[in-house]
Design a protein around this motif. Structure first.
Motif, PDB file in Angstrom:
ATOM      1  N   LEU A 116       1.033  -1.085  -0.116  1.00 26.74           N
ATOM      2  CA  LEU A 116       0.074  -0.279  -0.044  1.00 26.74           C
ATOM      3  C   LEU A 116       0.995   1.143   0.007  1.00 26.74           C
ATOM      4  N   THR A 117       2.101   1.121   0.624  1.00 28.02           N
ATOM      5  CA  THR A 117       3.173   2.171   0.636  1.00 28.02           C
ATOM      6  C   THR A 117       3.508   2.541  -0.745  1.00 28.02           C
ATOM      7  N   LYS A 118       3.835   1.391  -1.535  1.00 30.21           N
ATOM      8  CA  LYS A 118       4.152   1.445  -3.040  1.00 30.21           C
ATOM      9  C   LYS A 118       2.970   1.949  -3.739  1.00 30.21           C
ATOM     10  N   LEU A 119       1.981   1.389  -3.587  1.00 26.81           N
ATOM     11  CA  LEU A 119       0.653   2.033  -4.383  1.00 26.81           C
ATOM     12  C   LEU A 119       0.314   3.712  -4.183  1.00 26.81           C
ATOM     13  N   THR A 120       0.784   3.904  -3.007  1.00 27.53           N
ATOM     14  CA  THR A 120       0.598   5.393  -2.807  1.00 27.53           C
ATOM     15  C   THR A 120       1.709   6.290  -3.524  1.00 27.53           C
ATOM     16  N   LEU A 121       2.990   5.764  -3.672  1.00 24.84           N
ATOM     17  CA  LEU A 121       3.912   6.132  -4.497  1.00 24.84           C
ATOM     18  C   LEU A 121       3.516   6.278  -5.706  1.00 24.84           C
ATOM     19  N   VAL A 122       3.056   5.323  -6.436  1.00 23.42           N
ATOM     20  CA  VAL A 122       2.516   5.282  -7.718  1.00 23.42           C
ATOM     21  C   VAL A 122       1.548   6.179  -7.740  1.00 23.42           C
ATOM     22  N   LEU A 123       0.682   6.525  -7.119  1.00 24.20           N
ATOM     23  CA  LEU A 123      -0.222   7.668  -7.157  1.00 24.20           C
ATOM     24  C   LEU A 123       0.537   8.950  -7.295  1.00 24.20           C
ATOM     25  N   TRP A 124       1.470   9.270  -6.343  1.00 22.35           N
ATOM     26  CA  TRP A 124       2.186  10.309  -6.361  1.00 22.35           C
ATOM     27  C   TRP A 124       2.786  10.384  -7.467  1.00 22.35           C
TER      28      TRP A 124
END
Length: 157
Positions: free
Chosen positions: A28-36
């Motif tokens: 989920l942290t990586k998914l947040t980075l993708v969104l960023w």
């Protein structure tokens, strides 16, 4: 039907097994980075998108996903670059200077526009490929389930 590789991975997956800092991050942290990365691709000025894509490429190589990551990135961006070059560099008549190069009549404004679009797409694609190459789908589903995401939304993600 996917065929299992000798090391137990699956041909259908882009996931590259590893023990890097990126592999260990919560999905989920990586998914947040993708969104960023997706937001930054459109929020940054055009000069900032290419360094963002290059940063994602460097992180992907450093994380050990280099071959699969680079192959997919090149496989996707090469035909797209060619299409953008033909459409914006040669066919679309932008109101600016034109130059002849190797017998081609090219538009300076069209080529600049092509680079802006390609930079954004490269940033979006490199960020999402980085996520896919370093996150096993089962681990992502477990993380979504542990945060009580509805099954339908987990399926979409």
């Amino acid at each position: 039907m996917a065929v299992a590789r000798p090391n137990g991975t699956d041909h259908a997956l882009l996931y590259v097994p590893g023990r890097s800092f990126l592999h260990r991050l919560n999905p989920l942290t990586k998914l947040t980075l993708v969104l960023w990365c997706a937001v930054a691709a459109f929020a940054l000025p055009p000069q900032g998108t290419i360094p963002l894509a290059l940063l994602a490429i460097a992180v992907g190589i450093f994380a050990g996903a280099g071959k699969v990551f680079a192959r997919r990135l090149i496989f996707t961006l090469t035909p797209l670059s060619l299409a953008l070059f033909v459409v914006h560099g040669m066919l679309v008549d932008h109101e600016g200077a034109r130059a002849a190069f190797l017998g081609l009549d090219l538009s300076h404004d069209g080529l600049a526009y092509m680079v802006r679009i390609l930079g954004r797409i490269a940033a979006l694609l490199s960020g999402s490929l980085l996520f896919v190459c370093t996150t096993h789908p089962a681990r992502l589903l477990k993380a979504l389930d542990s945060h009580n995401f509805p099954p339908g939304m987990a399926y979409v993600i």
